[in-house]
Design an enzyme around this catalytic site. Structure first.
Site, PDB file in Angstrom:
ATOM      1  N   SER A 251      32.635  37.011  34.020  1.00  0.00           N
ATOM      2  CA  SER A 251      32.697  35.705  33.285  1.00  0.00           C
ATOM      3  C   SER A 251      34.037  34.876  32.776  1.00  0.00           C
ATOM      4  O   SER A 251      34.853  35.667  32.516  1.00  0.00           O
ATOM      5  CB  SER A 251      31.627  35.923  31.987  1.00  0.00           C
ATOM      6  OG  SER A 251      31.772  34.803  31.194  1.00  0.00           O
ATOM      7  N   LYS A 300      17.622  35.317  32.658  1.00  0.00           N
ATOM      8  CA  LYS A 300      17.236  33.913  32.194  1.00  0.00           C
ATOM      9  C   LYS A 300      15.782  33.628  32.090  1.00  0.00           C
ATOM     10  O   LYS A 300      15.490  32.936  31.266  1.00  0.00           O
ATOM     11  CB  LYS A 300      18.167  32.895  33.089  1.00  0.00           C
ATOM     12  CG  LYS A 300      19.206  32.853  33.163  1.00  0.00           C
ATOM     13  CD  LYS A 300      19.888  31.826  33.828  1.00  0.00           C
ATOM     14  CE  LYS A 300      21.394  31.741  33.755  1.00  0.00           C
ATOM     15  NZ  LYS A 300      22.068  30.227  34.596  1.00  0.00           N
ATOM     16  N   ASN A 321      18.932  29.755  29.152  1.00  0.00           N
ATOM     17  CA  ASN A 321      20.277  30.011  29.398  1.00  0.00           C
ATOM     18  C   ASN A 321      21.290  29.830  28.172  1.00  0.00           C
ATOM     19  O   ASN A 321      22.446  30.475  27.968  1.00  0.00           O
ATOM     20  CB  ASN A 321      20.983  29.449  30.544  1.00  0.00           C
ATOM     21  CG  ASN A 321      21.501  27.739  30.196  1.00  0.00           C
ATOM     22  OD1 ASN A 321      20.753  27.288  29.404  1.00  0.00           O
ATOM     23  ND2 ASN A 321      22.577  27.488  30.620  1.00  0.00           N
ATOM     24  N   ASP A 338      21.113  24.386  31.968  1.00  0.00           N
ATOM     25  CA  ASP A 338      21.455  24.521  33.564  1.00  0.00           C
ATOM     26  C   ASP A 338      20.938  23.196  34.132  1.00  0.00           C
ATOM     27  O   ASP A 338      21.804  22.482  34.979  1.00  0.00           O
ATOM     28  CB  ASP A 338      20.876  25.414  34.179  1.00  0.00           C
ATOM     29  CG  ASP A 338      21.427  27.071  33.632  1.00  0.00           C
ATOM     30  OD1 ASP A 338      22.881  26.955  33.700  1.00  0.00           O
ATOM     31  OD2 ASP A 338      20.961  28.226  33.916  1.00  0.00           O
ATOM     32  N   GLY A 374      17.884  30.075  46.141  1.00  0.00           N
ATOM     33  CA  GLY A 374      17.450  30.923  45.265  1.00  0.00           C
ATOM     34  C   GLY A 374      16.373  30.277  44.175  1.00  0.00           C
ATOM     35  O   GLY A 374      16.452  29.183  43.857  1.00  0.00           O
ATOM     36  N   ALA A 375      15.598  31.236  43.753  1.00  0.00           N
ATOM     37  CA  ALA A 375      14.432  30.724  42.906  1.00  0.00           C
ATOM     38  C   ALA A 375      14.541  31.522  41.523  1.00  0.00           C
ATOM     39  O   ALA A 375      13.428  31.666  40.767  1.00  0.00           O
ATOM     40  CB  ALA A 375      12.997  30.779  43.508  1.00  0.00           C
ATOM     41  N   GLY A 376      15.666  31.832  41.261  1.00  0.00           N
ATOM     42  CA  GLY A 376      15.844  32.611  39.911  1.00  0.00           C
ATOM     43  C   GLY A 376      15.791  31.413  38.721  1.00  0.00           C
ATOM     44  O   GLY A 376      15.673  30.442  38.874  1.00  0.00           O
ATOM     45  N   GLY A 377      16.441  31.779  37.403  1.00  0.00           N
ATOM     46  CA  GLY A 377      16.394  30.968  36.378  1.00  0.00           C
ATOM     47  C   GLY A 377      17.106  29.888  36.777  1.00  0.00           C
ATOM     48  O   GLY A 377      16.760  28.782  36.409  1.00  0.00           O
ATOM     49  N   ALA A 378      18.386  30.047  37.177  1.00  0.00           N
ATOM     50  CA  ALA A 378      19.297  28.852  37.350  1.00  0.00           C
ATOM     51  C   ALA A 378      18.759  28.075  38.557  1.00  0.00           C
ATOM     52  O   ALA A 378      18.734  26.754  38.460  1.00  0.00           O
ATOM     53  CB  ALA A 378      20.868  29.305  37.715  1.00  0.00           C
TER      54      ALA A 378
END
Length: 418
Positions: A251, A300, A321, A338, A374-378
């Site tokens: 981070s 997320k 987020n 996001d 990608g189909a995650g939270g972001a």
């Protein structure tokens, strides 16, 4: 809370030195001072062919900063494997020669502390330490340990654990804030990092920082303590914010948010939080002092259920987020930045490159094919944002086992997932 009128805390920043020669130890003491340390911890057990009389005199004569002399035996996690009488004699000599502090293990502390205080009135102080194996003990057990350490008449007590979970650090903070003598307490490893960073908030006497080029797992660098975190400004009123993620070492949040807090004259600190169990984390860190969080991978989507309220946009996306704790009632409010943050940045970049549709009021994304990997939270947040601007969205995802609810969510928005 503003910083105006707030005095710097009394916590010292200490650099642990584990050089293999006395000559290098002297050089490293000078370097530690240049890098912002207030004190150095000299590990005699790391010095090859250590000669107590000669080497201690060299170290103490050339110290540019207060020095803590440590001669840690193997049975307490150190390197020394020799005769115990010889080891304790070296610590006595260090005190006699004018070391600012000597560090003595609880197991052998009672007689030694009394002896050096009665025999040598040098002004040097004694730290009594205990290194704990396994999980951090309960608050009650730690209280008993602290009482036995204080009974030795130590000037400072030091407790080091090896946390298996970030929630164990709450017991470390409780120890620091309730000790009747100055205390040093922290946990090792990445999960223990905030025990160093938040040490000044809870009244700790020392925070440890690694020198440049000498990375130590679980320790911040001296530079980050001074520049990113400004630990000298942290006090009991400091509000804590952090990134909840796993892993978290990547981070860049601390070097972005902490300067922003200072620019706004806000008494806050932003730290990395390696979290294994969301439910336990939010149950343990329920104090108003823990005022808000960023949420990263892989949490997320899962974190939504731990929010007391969720902003409509975040609810429509199904991912959070950003979490803020309401000062009035402590409720956790979940948001999703996001979506707008990412899409606005993409739009600005396209406008700068003059990729603009005919009508000036339209988004430059309108009518364009927009591919999300990608189909995650972001990914989900960005897809929703692009769709709201009129883009034709396709999501590529390697997880063929995506939940039925997610697929229905995307179909409802007319988003193709492949």
């Amino acid at each position: 809370m503003g910083r105006a009128g707030i005095l710097a805390n009394s916590t010292m920043v200490c650099a642990p030195l584990m050089s293999r020669s006395v000559e290098q130890m002297v050089i490293d003491m000078q370097s530690a001072e240049a890098q912002g340390a207030d004190a150095v911890e000299v590990r005699l057990d790391y010095i090859n062919s250590f000669q107590p009389s000669q080497d201690l005199e060299t170290i103490i004569r050339n110290k540019p900063l207060p020095v803590i002399i440590v001669y840690r035996p193997r049975w307490e996690g150190g390197q020394y494997e020799g005769d115990e009488h010889t080891r304790l004699e070296a610590l006595r000599l260090a005190h006699e020669l004018g070391a600012d502090y000597i560090d003595v293990e609880l197991k052998v502390a009672s007689d030694l502390v009394r002896e050096v205080k009665n025999k040598h009135q040098t002004g040097g102080k004694v730290i009594v330490s205990s290194y704990l194996s396994g999980a951090t003990p309960s608050k009650e057990d730690l209280s008993h340990l602290v009482a036995s350490m204080q009974a030795t008449k130590a000037d400072i007590i030091k407790v080091v654990s090896n946390a298996n979970d970030i929630t164990e650090l709450d017991r470390i903070f409780h120890l620091l804030s309730h000790s009747e003598v100055p205390a040093v307490a922290y946990s090792l490893g990445e999960r223990g990092l905030i025990s160093q960073l938040l040490c000044p908030k809870f009244g700790g006497a020392l925070v440890y920082g690694a020198m440049e080029g000498n990375s130590i797992p679980g320790l911040p660098t001296l530079d980050s303590l001074r520049e990113a975190y400004k630990v000298e400004n942290i006090n009991s009123d400091t509000k804590v914010f952090g990134l909840v993620s796993k892993p978290v070492s990547h981070s860049k949040g601390p070097i972005l948010h902490n300067p922003a807090f200072r620019h706004a004259n806000f008494n806050g600190i932003y730290v990395p939080m390696f979290v294994d169990d969301l439910k336990e984390f939010f149950e343990v860190y329920a104090s108003p002092d823990f005022a808000g969080y960023s949420v990263g991978f892989p949490y997320k989507e899962a974190v939504v259920q731990f929010c007391d309220e969720v902003h409509p946009l975040a609810k429509s996306i199904g991912a959070v987020n950003t979490i803020i704790r309401k000062p009035s009632d402590g409720k956790l409010i979940g948001y999703n930045t996001d979506c707008e943050g990412s899409i606005a940045s993409i739009e600005d970049a396209l406008k700068d490159q003059r990729y603009i549709n005919g009508a000036s009021l339209n988004s430059p994304l309108a009518g364009k094919q927009f591919v999300v990997v990608g189909a995650g939270g972001a990914g989900r947040a960005i897809a929703v944002g692009a769709k709201s601007r009129g883009a034709r969205v396709i999501i590529f995802d390697i997880d063929l086992g995506q939940s039925l609810l997610l697929r229905l969510f995307l179909v409802k928005l007319n988003i193709l997932i492949v």
